[in-house]
Structures are given as structure tokens and as C-alpha cells.
Design a protein around this motif. Structure first.
Motif, PDB file in Angstrom:
ATOM      1  N   GLU A  76       0.821  -1.212   0.000  1.00 21.52           N
ATOM      2  CA  GLU A  76       0.000   0.000   0.000  1.00 21.52           C
ATOM      3  C   GLU A  76       0.853   1.260   0.000  1.00 21.52           C
ATOM      4  OE1 GLU A  76      -3.338  -0.002  -0.469  1.00 21.52           O
ATOM      5  OE2 GLU A  76      -2.891  -2.136  -0.777  1.00 21.52           O
ATOM      6  N   SER A  77       2.032   1.205   0.620  1.00 15.90           N
ATOM      7  CA  SER A  77       2.920   2.365   0.631  1.00 15.90           C
ATOM      8  C   SER A  77       3.527   2.611  -0.753  1.00 15.90           C
ATOM      9  CB  SER A  77       4.035   2.158   1.660  1.00 15.90           C
ATOM     10  OG  SER A  77       3.498   2.066   2.961  1.00 15.90           O
ATOM     11  N   ILE A  78       3.804   1.536  -1.472  1.00 17.43           N
ATOM     12  CA  ILE A  78       4.282   1.700  -2.847  1.00 17.43           C
ATOM     13  C   ILE A  78       3.180   2.311  -3.711  1.00 17.43           C
ATOM     14  CG2 ILE A  78       5.111   0.493  -4.911  1.00 17.43           C
ATOM     15  CD1 ILE A  78       6.367  -1.595  -3.022  1.00 17.43           C
ATOM     16  N   LYS A  79       1.973   1.827  -3.550  1.00 12.21           N
ATOM     17  CA  LYS A  79       0.839   2.391  -4.302  1.00 12.21           C
ATOM     18  C   LYS A  79       0.643   3.870  -3.988  1.00 12.21           C
ATOM     19  CE  LYS A  79      -2.928  -0.201  -4.390  1.00 12.21           C
ATOM     20  NZ  LYS A  79      -3.961  -1.163  -3.899  1.00 12.21           N
ATOM     21  N   ALA A  80       0.940   4.264  -2.758  1.00 12.44           N
ATOM     22  CA  ALA A  80       0.781   5.658  -2.350  1.00 12.44           C
ATOM     23  C   ALA A  80       1.914   6.543  -2.847  1.00 12.44           C
ATOM     24  CB  ALA A  80       0.685   5.743  -0.834  1.00 12.44           C
ATOM     25  N   GLY A  81       2.949   5.947  -3.455  1.00 10.71           N
ATOM     26  CA  GLY A  81       4.028   6.735  -4.025  1.00 10.71           C
ATOM     27  C   GLY A  81       5.148   7.076  -3.067  1.00 10.71           C
ATOM     28  N   ILE A  82       5.228   6.382  -1.911  1.00  6.46           N
ATOM     29  CA  ILE A  82       6.277   6.687  -0.943  1.00  6.46           C
ATOM     30  C   ILE A  82       7.645   6.246  -1.454  1.00  6.46           C
ATOM     31  CG2 ILE A  82       7.107   6.181   1.385  1.00  6.46           C
ATOM     32  CD1 ILE A  82       4.199   5.943   2.249  1.00  6.46           C
ATOM     33  N   GLY A  83       7.662   5.176  -2.210  1.00 10.97           N
ATOM     34  CA  GLY A  83       8.913   4.656  -2.747  1.00 10.97           C
ATOM     35  C   GLY A  83       8.651   3.378  -3.512  1.00 10.97           C
ATOM     36  N   CYS A  84       9.722   2.682  -3.855  1.00  5.54           N
ATOM     37  CA  CYS A  84       9.582   1.386  -4.519  1.00  5.54           C
ATOM     38  C   CYS A  84      10.055   0.306  -3.550  1.00  5.54           C
ATOM     39  CB  CYS A  84      10.383   1.348  -5.818  1.00  5.54           C
ATOM     40  SG  CYS A  84      12.156   1.663  -5.625  1.00  5.54           S
ATOM     41  N   GLY A  85       9.832  -0.950  -3.890  1.00  2.00           N
ATOM     42  CA  GLY A  85      10.216  -2.025  -2.986  1.00  2.00           C
ATOM     43  C   GLY A  85      10.277  -3.359  -3.685  1.00  2.00           C
ATOM     44  N   PHE A  86      10.841  -4.323  -3.002  1.00  2.73           N
ATOM     45  CA  PHE A  86      10.934  -5.677  -3.530  1.00  2.73           C
ATOM     46  C   PHE A  86       9.896  -6.546  -2.839  1.00  2.73           C
ATOM     47  CE2 PHE A  86      15.013  -3.899  -4.617  1.00  2.73           C
ATOM     48  CZ  PHE A  86      15.269  -4.435  -5.874  1.00  2.73           C
ATOM     49  N   MET A  87       9.045  -7.205  -3.641  1.00  7.07           N
ATOM     50  CA  MET A  87       7.956  -7.995  -3.090  1.00  7.07           C
ATOM     51  C   MET A  87       7.781  -9.296  -3.864  1.00  7.07           C
ATOM     52  SD  MET A  87       4.973  -5.265  -2.130  1.00  7.07           S
ATOM     53  CE  MET A  87       4.170  -6.552  -1.167  1.00  7.07           C
ATOM     54  N   SER A  88       7.160 -10.251  -3.205  1.00  8.60           N
ATOM     55  CA  SER A  88       6.797 -11.511  -3.839  1.00  8.60           C
ATOM     56  C   SER A  88       5.832 -11.265  -4.997  1.00  8.60           C
ATOM     57  CB  SER A  88       6.137 -12.425  -2.804  1.00  8.60           C
ATOM     58  OG  SER A  88       5.316 -13.387  -3.412  1.00  8.60           O
ATOM     59  N   ALA A  89       6.036 -11.987  -6.089  1.00  5.07           N
ATOM     60  CA  ALA A  89       5.110 -11.890  -7.216  1.00  5.07           C
ATOM     61  C   ALA A  89       3.701 -12.294  -6.803  1.00  5.07           C
ATOM     62  CB  ALA A  89       5.595 -12.772  -8.372  1.00  5.07           C
ATOM     63  N   LEU A  90       3.589 -13.261  -5.891  1.00  2.00           N
ATOM     64  CA  LEU A  90       2.270 -13.669  -5.405  1.00  2.00           C
ATOM     65  C   LEU A  90       1.556 -12.527  -4.689  1.00  2.00           C
ATOM     66  CD1 LEU A  90       2.770 -17.225  -3.833  1.00  2.00           C
ATOM     67  CD2 LEU A  90       1.256 -16.636  -5.716  1.00  2.00           C
ATOM     68  N   ALA A  91       2.316 -11.729  -3.938  1.00  3.42           N
ATOM     69  CA  ALA A  91       1.719 -10.696  -3.098  1.00  3.42           C
ATOM     70  C   ALA A  91       1.167  -9.519  -3.897  1.00  3.42           C
ATOM     71  CB  ALA A  91       2.737 -10.197  -2.080  1.00  3.42           C
ATOM     72  N   VAL A  92       1.631  -9.351  -5.137  1.00  2.00           N
ATOM     73  CA  VAL A  92       1.186  -8.196  -5.936  1.00  2.00           C
ATOM     74  C   VAL A  92       0.493  -8.613  -7.233  1.00  2.00           C
ATOM     75  CG1 VAL A  92       2.915  -6.627  -4.989  1.00  2.00           C
ATOM     76  CG2 VAL A  92       3.474  -7.984  -7.009  1.00  2.00           C
ATOM     77  N   ALA A  93       0.198  -9.899  -7.381  1.00  2.00           N
ATOM     78  CA  ALA A  93      -0.376 -10.390  -8.634  1.00  2.00           C
ATOM     79  C   ALA A  93      -1.674  -9.677  -8.994  1.00  2.00           C
ATOM     80  CB  ALA A  93      -0.602 -11.901  -8.549  1.00  2.00           C
TER      81      ALA A  93
END
Length: 297
Positions: A232-249
């Protein structure tokens, strides 16, 4: 030794309260107290101590609690096998998983099995890999799914599926129209990371460090204890991040997030199925594992 009394005793130990145990079991508090008193007469030892409002097992109580769990589990397994013999399948399956499979994989598998067998009850515990492994060894969980190989001889460890950690950015990010970046491209980015002991963070840092990029020295603007908070913080534009492909599918499908790979960096992560070596799985657990393997094949 009456199994009903053992169940009352176990719930009281776990909830640390006569009142909470009574409410959980739909009994009166005097009835719970009577069951405990009878068990203490049978074993000839005090089983519970009161400390203010909290109830704690005595040394003798801890011994009985461990054996009582095994007896109650055997009862559940026996009833489940009889149900299966009669063409019905019911019972409780205690599962454990680390955060990624627990949140993004198992709920769908549980829902699919519940549609076919409404009498099955699932108890899903989400925790760290080490805790899940120890709970499988102890017999508290029948099945565990974790993010690293376990070499303990008391466990069977079966590679189950491979997930990939990706760089995740919002759709208006300068990287959003690319499919790959180089490690050098990451130097001037703001990063949102999971907490330091997260498996996702560990795999990411090791993979990037092998290509000469130390994420610890980058601009880390936030750290969170859950995938949901990072996403949700990435969606809000705070920054970028590394996440599981499952978590953002789902977000990638909707276009609310974009994912990229880092050139020359292998961020694939294998998840493993754990069971207790030598322990026969219940019919419910066998069916669940069979369907999980088929789904992930």
C-alpha cells in the motif's frame, strides 16, 4: 482419563483463564473448575496455578498438557478416518505457513477444499519459518509451508513451488514502462522494505549484494512488518520495494502496480512443504497435500 476433561484442561492452559475457557467451550466456569479438580485428583498433582487473573500450568501441568494434546489429536484422527471410511470427510486440519504462502496461496486452496467437503475445519497459523518448523516437529501442526529448506532429521522437507521477488513501483514511476533495470539504476531510489528478519528482505539483499549493490546502504525511507503495508505504501508513491510476485499479482493485473526484474540478479525463492517424519497424515491432511501438489505442479 476422560478426553472431555483433557480438552477443558488444554483450553484453560492455552487461554490462561477459567472464564475464557468456559466461554470458548460453552460451559459454566464452575464446570470448568470441576473438570480441572477431577484431573488433579486423578494424577495426584496440582496442575494449574493462579497469578492474579492469569492461570498458568504447573510443571506437572505442562507434562500433562503435552500428552493431552497428543491424545486429543489421536481422537480427532480416529474420527476422521472413520468418516473417510464411510465416504465422508471431516475433521480439523492444523496448518502453518510463513507470511507469503499463508496470505496469498493457502486461502484459495482451503476455499477449494471446503467447497467439496464442508465438514472440514481449518486452523491456519501464520508465523516465521523456525516457529512453523518447531510446531510441526511438536505435532501441533500437521503440515507447514515455509520459505527455506529445513535440514532437521525429524522433518520431511519437500520443495513445493518457486516464487519470484520483483521490484515493484507505482504506475507513474519512471521505471513503470520498463521490464528490467540494472543494479546501477537503483542507486538513487527511495526504498520501502520489510522488517530486518523477513525472508523476502533476506533473499533480496543477498541477491543484490552478489551483484555489488548493498540495499542496506540505499535510501530506505520506511520499513514495515507486513507485505500489505509495503504494497500500500508503494501504491501511495512513498517509494519502490521488492515484493513476492504472489503478493502483488492482483494489483499488477489491475494496473495499480508495475513489476520489474533486476538484470543479472536471481531473486527466486523456493517454498517447502514440511511434515513430521514418521507421522501418518490424517485423511484430511493427505487430501489437502495431494490437491496442493496438483495445483502447483
Amino acid at each position: 482419563m476422560d478426553l472431555k476433561r483433557l480438552e477443558v484442561f488444554c483450553r484453560t492452559v492455552e487461554l490462561k483463564s477459567f472464564t475464557k475457557a468456559a466461554k470458548h467451550l460453552n460451559l459454566s466456569q464452575p464446570t470448568v473448575s470441576e473438570h480441572i479438580r477431577h484431573l488433579e485428583q486423578v494424577v495426584g498433582e496440582k496442575l494449574l496455578d493462579r497469578f492474579g487473573r492469569e492461570v498458568v500450568a504447573t510443571p506437572a501441568g505442562r507434562i500433562l498438557y503435552g500428552h493431552a494434546l497428543k491424545m486429543l489429536r489421536l481422537k480427532s484422527e480416529a474420527l476422521a478416518e472413520i468418516e473417510a471410511f464411510g465416504g465422508r470427510l471431516s475433521g480439523t486440519l492444523a496448518l502453518g505457513a510463513s507470511s507469503i504462502p499463508g496470505a496469498y496461496l493457502l486461502p484459495r486452496q482451503i476455499a477449494a477444499l471446503k467447497k467439496e467437503h464442508s465438514g472440514i475445519h481449518f486452523n491456519l497459523r501464520i508465523s516465521g519459518t523456525n516457529r512453523i518448523a518447531q510446531d510441526v516437529i511438536a505435532g501441533d501442526l500437521e503440515v507447514g509451508i515455509v520459505g527455506s529448506e529445513q535440514r532437521d532429521g525429524r522433518l520431511t522437507d519437500e520443495p513445493l513451488f518457486t516464487d519470484e521477488i520483483l521490484l515493484v513501483v507505482p504506475p507513474d514511476h519512471p521505471f513503470a514502462h520498463r521490464t528490467r533495470v540494472t543494479p546501477e539504476d537503483l542507486g538513487n531510489q527511495d526504498f520501502i522494505l520489510r522488517e530486518p528478519d523477513s525472508g523476502t528482505r533476506t533473499v533480496t539483499m543477498e541477491g543484490l549484494r552478489a551483484r555489488g549493490f548493498d540495499l542496506e546502504q540505499a535510501r530506505i525511507v520506511a520499513e514495515f512488518g507486513s507485505c500489505e503495508a509495503v504494497r500500500e505504501s508503494i501504491k501511495a508513491g512513498i517509494g519502490c520495494g521488492f515484493m513476492s510476485a504472489l503478493a502483488v499479482a492482483e494489483e499488477v493485473r489491475r494496473g495499480t502496480l508495475k513489476t520489474l526484474r533486476v538484470e543479472g540478479v536471481d531473486l527466486r525463492r523456493r517454498f517447502h512443504l514440511l511434515t513430521r517424519r514418521g507421522r501418518r497424515l490424517s485423511p484430511v491432511a493427505e487430501l489437502f497435500v495431494e490437491q496442493l501438489r496438483a495445483q502447483l505442479a
